[in-house]
Design an enzyme around this catalytic site. Structure first.
Site, PDB file in Angstrom:
ATOM      1  N   ASP A  27       0.781  -1.236   0.000  1.00 35.81           N
ATOM      2  CA  ASP A  27       0.000   0.000   0.000  1.00 35.81           C
ATOM      3  C   ASP A  27       0.817   1.293   0.000  1.00 35.81           C
ATOM      4  OD1 ASP A  27      -1.694  -2.073   0.565  1.00 35.81           O
ATOM      5  OD2 ASP A  27      -2.617  -1.146   2.310  1.00 35.81           O
ATOM      6  N   GLN A  83       4.120   0.502   2.381  1.00 40.22           N
ATOM      7  CA  GLN A  83       4.324  -0.748   3.094  1.00 40.22           C
ATOM      8  C   GLN A  83       5.509  -1.468   2.472  1.00 40.22           C
ATOM      9  OE1 GLN A  83       1.559  -1.972   5.761  1.00 40.22           O
ATOM     10  NE2 GLN A  83       2.375   0.083   5.689  1.00 40.22           N
ATOM     11  N   TYR A 118       1.507  -0.748   9.756  1.00 43.42           N
ATOM     12  CA  TYR A 118       0.644  -0.890   8.594  1.00 43.42           C
ATOM     13  C   TYR A 118       0.202   0.472   8.056  1.00 43.42           C
ATOM     14  CZ  TYR A 118       0.367  -5.978   9.325  1.00 43.42           C
ATOM     15  OH  TYR A 118       0.657  -7.327   9.439  1.00 43.42           O
ATOM     16  N   GLU A 165     -11.247  -1.533   3.674  1.00 42.79           N
ATOM     17  CA  GLU A 165      -9.859  -1.138   3.901  1.00 42.79           C
ATOM     18  C   GLU A 165      -9.570   0.219   3.250  1.00 42.79           C
ATOM     19  OE1 GLU A 165      -6.926  -4.669   4.738  1.00 42.79           O
ATOM     20  OE2 GLU A 165      -7.326  -4.535   2.594  1.00 42.79           O
TER      21      GLU A 165
END
Length: 481
Positions: free
Chosen positions: A43, A59, A102, A224
């Site tokens: 991401d 990420q 994250y 998400e």
């Protein structure tokens, strides 16, 4: 004695140096897309303009190309064409993020760059880590120079979220509006329904739950990577919903990503328009947007797909996997979002050629090329060597990858009754298609074999006009040679 962080840093530097020594030998390393120095990328995070540069955090699993321990990697650029790799920005070494730093976002302020992220914690025990046993905390790292974190803290924990939620609450997106700060978080309820939490703050540190964005009927079990923004006067709620039932011509991937037009006020009363997918290709997920200094709303997506049954051979061949889409400028055309490559990429063009299509046309290109097609016929067929076929007929556009180039990728579709324009961006191991001015897009990785790794013959059958350009690579300043 070395600390855990110091040991990780040395291991990462070693892995990046080893990858750097092999970089020039790898025909699939991108020419004009961001990629990881080594290991795994997913991401995009913390996208922003800060102190005269664009920043792209992401990420990053530098020690495992198949996704291991997750850090935050970092690229920056003054112009979206020349990129500098910086040292790893976030390490999973604090109590609130020990199992992974994250996804999150960036808030550029006068006194520093505020980076909000999800700190993942898996408590030891016999847990399912969905409803019990997981901490999904919101961390905040602040940097003044944009390169090194000056402070890092945990600002939200599971207890701070509404009580009906599972342990899956993550991916904070933060912005300033009307003198206040807002944060949205993706969530999964204990009844397996996806939604978005809206928080507000006056000081960027202390947050309270303000509202929840949801559909009248359940739409997937988890939303998400939420993003809420306004473009051309239209408010948009963007998310990557998991758990949507697959159909032949939409929701074709393991997970979808797309947007709802929002009418009303996300902070109080609102309605959501119909959900639209952002990309119909094999490899596009977890997009995030930011506002450029000239006011453009720019989107960057992960050129990958979680839990897919197809692969990227570079993970085993050369120790890296995945990349980012090209930055895309978003607009609202009154009915839907359009996404087109940012105009800066035009500076990479060279060796332009125009051809009229009346039947068959052939174009020889290198591994990096751009085709802009004006279609005037009822059918269009494009073959990229033996690797990929793009075809439009009777209201259906399809992309088919060969077994040798697709590595498990087969066929994807876009429904469109008209095809006025088709814009193709081709890099060493990726294809991006922009249909009718970016009303629909299709993004995929692919791996041409043999001579097609470097030189490709594109054959077109149809009517209209095609302009082709060779694309020069962007400039990458790697931290490790």
């Amino acid at each position: 004695m070395q600390t855990k962080r110091e040991k990780l840093k040395q291991n990462i530097l070693k892995a990046e140096a080893e990858a750097g020594a092999q970089r020039a030998k790898d025909p699939y390393r991108f020419g004009f897309h961001l990629m990881p120095p080594s290991g795994w990328m997913n991401d995009p995070n913390g996208l922003c303009w800060y102190q005269g540069e664009y920043h792209v955090f992401y990420q990053y699993s530098p020690l495992d190309a198949h996704r291991g321990q997750i850090f935050w990697g970092h690229w920056s650029s003054p112009d979206l064409l020349s990129w500098t790799q910086h040292p790893v920005f976030l390490y999973p070494t604090d109590a609130w993020d020990k199992n992974g730093v994250y996804s999150g976002s960036g808030l550029a302020e006068k006194d520093g760059l505020y980076l909000y992220y999800t700190g993942n914690v898996k408590h030891p025990g016999n847990y399912d880590y969905i409803y019990e046993g997981r901490g999904h905390n919101v961390g905040l790292a602040v940097t003044r120079d944009g390169i090194t974190a000056d402070s890092n803290r945990c600002i939200l924990e599971n207890k701070d979220y509404p009580q009906n939620l599972s342990c899956h609450v993550r991916d904070p997106k933060v912005w300033k509006q009307d003198g206040a700060y807002y944060m949205v978080l993706g969530a999964r309820t204990r009844q397996d329904v996806g939604e978005i939490l809206v928080f507000t703050s006056e000081d960027r540190l202390h947050w309270k739950h303000l509202n929840t964005i949801q559909t009248p009927q359940p739409f997937g079990f988890m939303w998400e990577c939420p993003d809420v923004f306004c473009v051309d006067g239209q408010w948009i709620v963007m998310t990557s919903p998991q758990g949507i039932a697959h159909e032949k011509y939409q929701y074709q991937n393991v997970y979808s990503c797309g947007y709802f037009p929002l009418y009303g006020d996300f902070r109080s009363e609102y309605t959501l328009g119909d959900y639209q997918e952002l990309d119909a290709g094999f490899d596009f997920y977890a997009p995030q947007t930011f506002e450029a200094p000239d006011g453009r709303r720019i989107l960057l997506g992960w050129m990958g797909m979680p839990d897919a049954d197809y692969t990227n051979p570079t993970a085993d061949w050369s120790g890296w996997q995945h990349g980012m889409s090209v930055p895309r400028a978003l607009h609202w055309n009154g009915e839907r979002l359009t996404a087109q490559p940012i105009e800066e990429l035009q500076q990479l063009r060279t060796d332009s050629k125009r051809q009229t299509m009346q039947g068959t046309a052939a174009i020889n290109t290198g591994a990096m090329a751009e085709l802009r097609i004006r279609n005037t016929g009822e059918h269009l067929h494009i073959a990229i060597g033996n690797s990929a076929v793009i075809e439009w007929s009777q209201g259906l556009l399809s992309l088919t990858l060969s077994e040798q180039a697709g590595y498990g990728r087969t066929k994807r579709y876009i429904q469109t009754q008209k095809l006025d324009t088709l814009h193709l961006l081709m890099d060493t191991s990726s294809l991006e298609l922009f249909v009718n001015g970016g009303e629909q897009t299709m993004t995929t990785r692919f791996y041409p074999q043999g001579e097609e790794q470097k030189n490709r013959t594109i054959t077109l059958h149809g009517e209209g006009e095609v302009r082709s350009d060779t694309l020069q690579p962007m400039t990458f300043h790697w931290a490790q040679a």
